[in-house]
Design a protein around this motif. Structure first.
Motif, PDB file in Angstrom:
ATOM      1  N   LEU A 276       0.894  -1.266   0.123  1.00 18.67           N
ATOM      2  CA  LEU A 276      -0.042  -0.016   0.043  1.00 18.67           C
ATOM      3  C   LEU A 276       0.865   1.246   0.144  1.00 18.67           C
ATOM      4  N   THR A 277       0.458   2.182  -0.751  1.00 15.34           N
ATOM      5  CA  THR A 277       0.981   3.482  -0.663  1.00 15.34           C
ATOM      6  C   THR A 277      -0.022   4.465  -0.083  1.00 15.34           C
ATOM      7  N   ILE A 278       0.253   4.717   1.097  1.00 11.64           N
ATOM      8  CA  ILE A 278      -0.845   5.918   1.862  1.00 11.64           C
ATOM      9  C   ILE A 278      -0.293   7.404   1.402  1.00 11.64           C
ATOM     10  N   GLU A 279      -1.290   7.741   0.785  1.00 12.31           N
ATOM     11  CA  GLU A 279      -0.946   9.247   0.143  1.00 12.31           C
ATOM     12  C   GLU A 279      -0.565  10.172   1.329  1.00 12.31           C
ATOM     13  N   ASP A 280       0.389  11.026   0.926  1.00 13.17           N
ATOM     14  CA  ASP A 280       0.890  12.299   1.745  1.00 13.17           C
ATOM     15  C   ASP A 280       1.438  11.733   3.062  1.00 13.17           C
ATOM     16  N   VAL A 281       1.894  10.620   3.421  1.00 10.62           N
ATOM     17  CA  VAL A 281       2.654  10.429   4.471  1.00 10.62           C
ATOM     18  C   VAL A 281       4.073  10.905   4.474  1.00 10.62           C
ATOM     19  N   ARG A 282       4.530  11.684   5.465  1.00 11.10           N
ATOM     20  CA  ARG A 282       6.060  11.971   5.511  1.00 11.10           C
ATOM     21  C   ARG A 282       6.506  11.573   7.126  1.00 11.10           C
ATOM     22  N   VAL A 283       5.844  11.184   7.754  1.00 11.67           N
ATOM     23  CA  VAL A 283       6.116  10.970   9.160  1.00 11.67           C
ATOM     24  C   VAL A 283       5.754   9.430   9.718  1.00 11.67           C
ATOM     25  N   VAL A 284       6.568   8.601   9.992  1.00 10.81           N
ATOM     26  CA  VAL A 284       6.195   7.491  10.690  1.00 10.81           C
ATOM     27  C   VAL A 284       6.622   7.355  12.111  1.00 10.81           C
ATOM     28  N   VAL A 285       5.523   6.785  12.789  1.00 12.00           N
ATOM     29  CA  VAL A 285       5.714   6.582  14.420  1.00 12.00           C
ATOM     30  C   VAL A 285       5.866   5.093  14.373  1.00 12.00           C
ATOM     31  N   ASP A 286       6.747   4.160  14.755  1.00 14.82           N
ATOM     32  CA  ASP A 286       6.741   2.918  14.908  1.00 14.82           C
ATOM     33  C   ASP A 286       6.753   2.489  16.613  1.00 14.82           C
ATOM     34  N   ALA A 287       5.550   1.796  16.861  1.00  9.40           N
ATOM     35  CA  ALA A 287       5.552   1.599  18.166  1.00  9.40           C
ATOM     36  C   ALA A 287       6.589   0.332  18.585  1.00  9.40           C
ATOM     37  N   GLY A 288       6.812  -0.440  17.587  1.00 11.19           N
ATOM     38  CA  GLY A 288       7.633  -1.387  17.899  1.00 11.19           C
ATOM     39  C   GLY A 288       7.258  -2.682  18.085  1.00 11.19           C
ATOM     40  N   GLY A 300      -2.755 -28.222  20.754  1.00  5.56           N
ATOM     41  CA  GLY A 300      -3.652 -28.131  19.564  1.00  5.56           C
ATOM     42  C   GLY A 300      -4.220 -26.574  19.524  1.00  5.56           C
ATOM     43  N   MET A 301      -3.839 -25.727  20.382  1.00  2.00           N
ATOM     44  CA  MET A 301      -4.220 -24.290  20.205  1.00  2.00           C
ATOM     45  C   MET A 301      -3.327 -23.290  19.968  1.00  2.00           C
ATOM     46  N   SER A 302      -3.821 -22.414  19.327  1.00  2.00           N
ATOM     47  CA  SER A 302      -3.093 -21.065  18.910  1.00  2.00           C
ATOM     48  C   SER A 302      -3.589 -19.965  19.635  1.00  2.00           C
ATOM     49  N   ARG A 303      -2.285 -18.885  19.916  1.00  2.29           N
ATOM     50  CA  ARG A 303      -2.780 -17.768  20.485  1.00  2.29           C
ATOM     51  C   ARG A 303      -2.025 -16.575  19.842  1.00  2.29           C
ATOM     52  N   LEU A 304      -2.634 -15.412  20.102  1.00  2.27           N
ATOM     53  CA  LEU A 304      -1.838 -14.283  19.059  1.00  2.27           C
ATOM     54  C   LEU A 304      -0.948 -13.589  20.409  1.00  2.27           C
ATOM     55  N   VAL A 305       0.245 -13.488  19.896  1.00  2.00           N
ATOM     56  CA  VAL A 305       1.224 -12.850  20.840  1.00  2.00           C
ATOM     57  C   VAL A 305       1.806 -11.477  20.399  1.00  2.00           C
ATOM     58  N   THR A 306       2.035 -10.810  21.221  1.00  2.00           N
ATOM     59  CA  THR A 306       2.692  -9.343  20.841  1.00  2.00           C
ATOM     60  C   THR A 306       4.006  -9.321  21.100  1.00  2.00           C
ATOM     61  N   GLU A 307       4.913  -9.029  20.004  1.00  2.00           N
ATOM     62  CA  GLU A 307       6.460  -9.236  20.331  1.00  2.00           C
ATOM     63  C   GLU A 307       6.968  -8.031  19.622  1.00  2.00           C
ATOM     64  N   ARG A 308       8.318  -8.009  19.975  1.00  2.00           N
ATOM     65  CA  ARG A 308       9.141  -6.987  19.405  1.00  2.00           C
ATOM     66  C   ARG A 308       9.292  -6.934  17.871  1.00  2.00           C
ATOM     67  N   VAL A 309       9.280  -5.847  17.050  1.00  2.00           N
ATOM     68  CA  VAL A 309       9.362  -6.129  15.561  1.00  2.00           C
ATOM     69  C   VAL A 309      10.686  -6.488  15.241  1.00  2.00           C
ATOM     70  N   PHE A 344      14.871 -11.021  11.077  1.00  2.00           N
ATOM     71  CA  PHE A 344      13.486 -11.311  10.390  1.00  2.00           C
ATOM     72  C   PHE A 344      12.376 -11.627  11.308  1.00  2.00           C
ATOM     73  N   ALA A 345      11.160 -11.525  11.026  1.00  2.00           N
ATOM     74  CA  ALA A 345      10.179 -12.272  11.739  1.00  2.00           C
ATOM     75  C   ALA A 345       9.960 -13.674  11.162  1.00  2.00           C
ATOM     76  N   PRO A 346       9.620 -14.502  12.395  1.00  2.00           N
ATOM     77  CA  PRO A 346       9.459 -15.781  11.809  1.00  2.00           C
ATOM     78  C   PRO A 346       8.556 -16.267  10.559  1.00  2.00           C
ATOM     79  N   PRO A 347       9.151 -17.212   9.661  1.00  2.00           N
ATOM     80  CA  PRO A 347       8.352 -17.510   8.822  1.00  2.00           C
ATOM     81  C   PRO A 347       6.895 -18.192   9.273  1.00  2.00           C
ATOM     82  N   GLU A 348       5.695 -17.972   8.760  1.00  2.00           N
ATOM     83  CA  GLU A 348       4.349 -18.486   9.388  1.00  2.00           C
ATOM     84  C   GLU A 348       4.472 -20.063   9.419  1.00  2.00           C
TER      85      GLU A 348
END
Length: 804
Positions: A276-288, A300-309, A344-348
């Motif tokens: 995606l190209t989001i028009e007119d963006v000149r600043v990025v804030v990366d929460a990491g 046998g269960m999945s979970r969503l985890v929040t990790e460092r980029v 790199f992020a781990p391959p799915e």
């Protein structure tokens, strides 16, 4: 058309595909590869060009941009196919598709009739379906379509392994046209007491005050986006937009379009990292932070985890600030912290539920996937677990796909939900759509799945997310058209079809803890209205591998369970060691998987089964040899040095062979107390044949016979064989006792049984040291004989007669 950096590479790309029919194209974000490469192939490739995009929003946007470039409407030369939506026509030459669509194309027509080229865009995201699609396409090219052109495009992935995978495909690189981006880090790490959303809002406000142009803020998920939006305090000219995958298309378009006035602040998930190209963006804030799915094959269960980029993701995000002009990237971490980020992020394929992959491989006829061109092969153990689930669902039999499995593969659902929809019919469409989507109820709501079903009918009453409800309703309507029957079943029965391994029985006790039919444990919040329910089916947990916390479940009655899985419920006689109770438990249980619906004492349990169960207790408790058994083992160990035919009685060897030597002797032993009182000596002796015992007794006799004909056990555990004996009992011994040629280590005891002297030369002791011992001992023990010449005295265990 406005020139783009990718234009310089396109001639070389066309030459490569004419010569080799395949290529790997590396181009940074903003180079134009997504929209220019397919158009450049129109005149070079006969047939359709299919481009794979990992995200629906990116697929739509790419198709719309290419159609706009041609001055046409989407669905003419350029169209797209995504889940639940298609805009293509008879004249369509370029189709932008999402990953599931490509897999279906390959499975239904491996020869890809009418398709001249496949393009895998944003391959660096390493989605499971992209890896699978490339593997299947490469095999199809080798077996059926040598003329099929394959192009893999990526921004940050190492190109060489992909090129090697494609048999040395040419690698082309575009330098891109990124404007300079200034990177600004935090001066110090964020304090632990500061809430994440508060920290992000503060950094966004700081960026707004110090820069110009649109802002793109990267956050892990919808929840964080909404909370940051609520926490922001921005000038009136700033317009906040949200961007995440579950949003309506109209809202997504508004986030992408340029702001008509003022400044645009877009709060987005990783959906905005690539394509995606989001028009007119000149600043990025990366929460990491990034949110990823993690699958635990054990539960046998999945979970969503929040990790460092990862560093690659951070660089992708940073590049968004330099698409249209010089920009600035604010990173919500210090420069010193950056070194700890993974590359790199781990391959799915390494972290995802592989049940869908296993089903696709079975349909392709690839079994375990061996031989397919996977950049990262699936873990064999995890794949085996996935195939076991598919077998349980009836999708596989003997490792091969069944007709039912083929039906599941045609559905745009996880095999669990596809199985439910196929068996239950249209009535399960709402449930399937609900379970495949995000929870429509707010955080803190009861985990009861029945409330979610009620919210689909009346979202206002249950404070449900209306956008989510509408999305689920639309998906349910689409799914209902994929089946032509309806079986009358309750929602609980339907869910039990999809999750036969997650039927939970409440344990005895006050805490709402459940044992699941698959053998795992789960716990529910004790304040939840569902917490008192005896039987439930769990549909979502936090994925904790030790004891998962239940986030979503539905109550099920025993009658409903029997109606669905009655053929799997049967009485079993269970004889097992209970670690908690420290004893063998023998019971008769009516079981469904790992849960016992009914339980009673098995009073006449087979003694051999009890003994075998006790072996598990021994494995937990360990060996506890008596002193006599230890002496026996020491004798055997000593003689084995010269007679290796004797058995190895070491702890490791004995524990490894309990069934062979101990099982026949465990009659009547069934508790920890019984085991501690049990002497294993007889069982150890039985490991030796009669001839071996004779050799052992000759080489290492078990005891020494004193002059008074008393047998004293010999201890072989030390450096030399040793005995303990009363000093008076050895009177008259003039030759030191030996075992073979080895002198016994003799510890002489006082009348009170305390050591007086240890010697390996008794005659020498009589003639030398004994005099000093006699002088000391006769005063302490005057009633016992202390002759001046013990070598000539008669041995005795008696005290002197009275009056002597």
């Amino acid at each position: 058309m406005t020139p783009l950096p990718i234009d310089d590479v396109i001639p070389a790309l066309l030459s490569a595909i004419r010569a080799e029919g395949r290529a790997v194209l590396m181009a940074p974000p903003g180079a134009g590869k997504t929209t220019r490469v397919p158009l450049a192939l129109l005149d070079a490739i006969p047939g359709r060009i299919v481009m794979l995009e990992p995200r629906r929003l990116a697929a739509r946007a790419a198709a719309e941009r290419m159609a706009e470039t041609l001055g046409e409407a989407v669905g003419d030369t350029v169209g797209y196919r995504i889940r639940g939506e298609a805009k293509v026509g008879k004249a369509t030459r370029i189709e932008v598709v999402t990953e599931g669509i490509l897999t279906r194309m390959l499975q239904s027509d491996p020869g890809l009739t009418g398709i001249g080229a496949l393009i895998f865009d944003e391959f660096h995201e390493r989605s499971l379906n992209a890896d699978l699609g490339l593997a299947l396409a490469w095999e199809a090219r080798g077996a059926l379509r040598e003329d099929l052109v394959l192009i893999v495009m990526s921004a940050t992935l190492d190109a060489d392994p992909v090129a090697d995978l494609l048999d040395g495909a040419p690698v082309l690189r575009s330098q891109g046209r990124a404007f300079p981006v200034e990177t600004r880090w935090l001066d110090a790490p964020i304090r632990k007491e500061v809430r994440f959303e508060t920290a992000v809002a503060g950094l966004v406000e700081r960026a707004v005050s110090a820069t110009e142009g649109g802002l793109l803020v990267f956050l892990p998920g919808e929840g964080e986006i909404r909370r940051v939006a609520s926490a922001l305090s921005l000038p009136p000219d700033c317009h906040v937009h949200m961007l995440f995958g579950a949003m309506e298309m109209k809202a997504q378009r508004a986030a992408i379009r340029p702001a008509r006035e003022g400044r645009k602040v877009v709060l987005a998930t990783a959906i905005a990292e690539t394509s995606l190209t989001i028009e007119d963006v000149r600043v990025v804030v990366d929460a990491g932070r990034a949110r990823r799915a993690r699958f635990d094959p054990g539960s046998g269960m999945s979970r969503l985890v929040t990790e460092r980029v990862s560093k690659a993701e951070a660089e992708q995000r940073r590049g968004r600030a330099g698409r249209v002009a010089e920009g600035t990237c604010y990173r919500m971490w210090t420069k010193g912290e950056e070194g700890a980020l993974p590359a790199f992020a781990p391959p799915e394929i390494e972290v995802a539920d592989l049940a869908p992959l296993a089903l696709e491989l079975a349909l392709w006829g690839a079994g375990d996937g061996e031989g397919l061109a996977f950049l990262t092969p699936p873990n064999p153990g995890v794949l085996d677990e996935a195939r076991a689930l598919l077998t349980d669902l009836g999708a596989l039999h003997g490792g091969h796909i069944t007709d039912h499995g083929k039906a599941l593969a045609r559905l745009p659902l996880h095999p669990r939900l596809g199985h439910m929809l196929t068996i239950a019919g249209r009535g399960a469409a709402d449930l399937a759509a609900l379970l495949a989507d995000r929870d429509p109820l707010p955080r803190g709501a009861s985990c009861d799945l029945a409330l979610r079903l009620a919210a689909l009918r009346d979202p206002g009453r249950h404070n449900a997310n209306r956008g989510a409800v509408e999305r689920i309703r639309a998906e349910a309507k689409r799914l209902s058209r994929l089946t032509d029957h309806e079986r009358k079943m309750s929602p609980a029965e339907m869910v039990a079809l999809a999750y036969p391994d997650r039927v939970g029985l409440r344990r005895k006790g006050t805490d709402p803890r459940y044992v699941l039919s698959g053998g795992k444990g789960a716990v529910m919040d004790e304040a939840d209205p569902l917490a008192g329910t005896r039987l439930i089916v769990v549909t979502d947990t936090d994925g904790n591998p030790r004891e998962a916390r239940i986030r979503q479940a539905i109550a099920i009655s025993e009658a409903e369970l029997r109606a669905i899985h009655g053929e799997r419920i049967a009485w079993q006689q269970v004889c097992e060691w209970s670690r908690r109770e420290g004893r063998v438990i023998a019971r008769e249980q009516e079981r469904f998987g790992a849960i016992a619906l009914n339980d009673r004492v098995w009073s006449d349990a087979d003694p051999e089964l009890v003994a075998r169960a006790m072996l598990d207790g021994v494995r937990q408790l360990g060996l506890s040899p008596s002193p006599a058994a230890e002496r026996f083992r020491a004798r055997v160990a000593l003689v084995r040095a010269s007679d290796p035919d004797l058995p190895d009685l070491s702890d490791d060897r004995l524990m490894a062979s309990l069934e062979d030597w101990l099982l026949p002797h465990l009659s009547g032993v069934r508790t920890t107390g019984d085991w501690k009182a049990f002497d294993i000596l007889d069982a150890l002796r039985a490991t030796l044949t009669w001839d071996q015992m004779q050799r052992l007794d000759r080489a290492a006799p078990p005891h020494f016979t004193t002059p008074m004909a008393r047998k004293v056990p010999i201890d072989y555990a030390g450096e030399a064989p040793e005995i303990e004996v009363r000093l008076q009992e050895m009177f008259g011994v003039t030759d030191h006792p030996t075992v073979g040629r080895t002198p016994l280590r003799v510890t002489l005891l006082s009348p009170a049984g305390r050591p007086v002297q240890t010697t390996t030369d008794l005659p020498s002791f009589w003639s030398s040291t004994y005099a000093d011992v006699r002088k000391d001992m006769r005063g302490r023990y005057p009633k016992h004989p202390w002759p001046e010449n013990p070598a000539e005295a008669a041995p005795t265990l008696r005290a002197k007669p009275r009056g002597t």
